[in-house]
Design a protein around this motif. Structure first.
Motif, PDB file in Angstrom:
ATOM      1  N   ILE A  81      -6.516   4.516  -5.810  1.00 37.44           N
ATOM      2  CA  ILE A  81      -5.549   3.473  -6.131  1.00 37.44           C
ATOM      3  C   ILE A  81      -6.305   2.253  -6.657  1.00 37.44           C
ATOM      4  CG2 ILE A  81      -3.750   1.938  -5.230  1.00 37.44           C
ATOM      5  CD1 ILE A  81      -2.896   4.838  -5.024  1.00 37.44           C
TER       6      ILE A  81
ATOM      7  N   LEU B 213       0.848   4.116  -2.901  1.00 36.17           N
ATOM      8  CA  LEU B 213       0.597   5.535  -2.618  1.00 36.17           C
ATOM      9  C   LEU B 213       1.728   6.418  -3.138  1.00 36.17           C
ATOM     10  CD1 LEU B 213      -0.881   5.237   0.960  1.00 36.17           C
ATOM     11  CD2 LEU B 213      -2.040   6.207  -1.036  1.00 36.17           C
TER      12      LEU B 213
ATOM     13  N   HIS C 154      -7.052  -1.422  -7.222  1.00 31.31           N
ATOM     14  CA  HIS C 154      -6.590  -2.639  -6.571  1.00 31.31           C
ATOM     15  C   HIS C 154      -7.604  -3.752  -6.779  1.00 31.31           C
ATOM     16  CE1 HIS C 154      -9.183  -0.717  -3.611  1.00 31.31           C
ATOM     17  NE2 HIS C 154      -9.405  -1.918  -3.120  1.00 31.31           N
TER      18      HIS C 154
ATOM     19  N   CYS D  76      -7.369  -5.195   1.483  1.00 34.20           N
ATOM     20  CA  CYS D  76      -6.043  -4.603   1.651  1.00 34.20           C
ATOM     21  C   CYS D  76      -5.737  -4.548   3.148  1.00 34.20           C
ATOM     22  CB  CYS D  76      -6.006  -3.192   1.060  1.00 34.20           C
ATOM     23  SG  CYS D  76      -6.156  -3.152  -0.730  1.00 34.20           S
TER      24      CYS D  76
ATOM     25  N   CYS E   6       0.833  -1.211   0.000  1.00 36.32           N
ATOM     26  CA  CYS E   6       0.000   0.000   0.000  1.00 36.32           C
ATOM     27  C   CYS E   6       0.863   1.255   0.000  1.00 36.32           C
ATOM     28  CB  CYS E   6      -0.953  -0.002   1.199  1.00 36.32           C
ATOM     29  SG  CYS E   6      -2.288  -1.203   1.067  1.00 36.32           S
TER      30      CYS E   6
ATOM     31  N   MET F 137      -6.180   4.425   0.503  1.00 41.87           N
ATOM     32  CA  MET F 137      -6.261   4.152  -0.933  1.00 41.87           C
ATOM     33  C   MET F 137      -7.361   4.979  -1.608  1.00 41.87           C
ATOM     34  SD  MET F 137      -4.042   1.636  -1.540  1.00 41.87           S
ATOM     35  CE  MET F 137      -2.965   2.361  -0.343  1.00 41.87           C
TER      36      MET F 137
END
Length: 142
Positions: free
Chosen positions: A88, A32, A90, A50, A28, A83
């Protein structure tokens, strides 16, 4: 020194520059940082959320200097929440079967679902399992 490669189109994903395997604290954080540096990332996680092993950690994390009273669950929640504002991308429940070289084009990550994600770079942040160093029985960690 990094050499910038051209972006590669994938069958189902476009413009992924870095594929990150593992969405625990390391994965993570990598996502980022790379996203904020302007790179297109894809974060892959085997489990359902996550947070990595922090999702299973019932103890406080005295090793986190900025928040020594945080539990594993609160650390995992903070990772997931971080996130969101950065959007982000994922995928959870996505197990990586193997990674192969694509020569000058980077790497191809093959998932258990049969997807192939090609990107110039791959970050391996898949973590480790719990270790008690013989101090606790595994049953106490379950």
């Amino acid at each position: 020194m990094f050499i910038k490669m051209d972006r590669i189109r994938n069958d189902r994903l476009s413009d992924v520059e870095v594929t990150i395997v593992g969405a625990g604290p390391a994965g993570c954080s990598a996502a980022l940082w790379l996203k904020q540096l302007g790179l297109q990332v894809m974060l892959l996680e085997t489990s359902g959320a996550c947070g990595g092993l922090q999702n299973k950690n019932p103890f406080t994390n005295t090793w986190i200097a900025t928040n020594p009273h945080a539990t594993g669950a609160s650390v995992a929640k903070a990772l997931r929440e971080s996130m969101v504002p950065h959007k982000i991308p994922h995928r959870v429940h996505t197990k990586v079967e193997h990674i192969e070289s694509a020569g000058s084009q980077g790497w191809v990550v093959h998932t258990e679902q049969g997807e192939c994600i090609q990107s110039p770079y791959v970050v391996l942040a898949h973590g480790v399992g719990f270790s008690t160093s013989g101090l606790l029985r595994r049953a106490q960690l379950a």
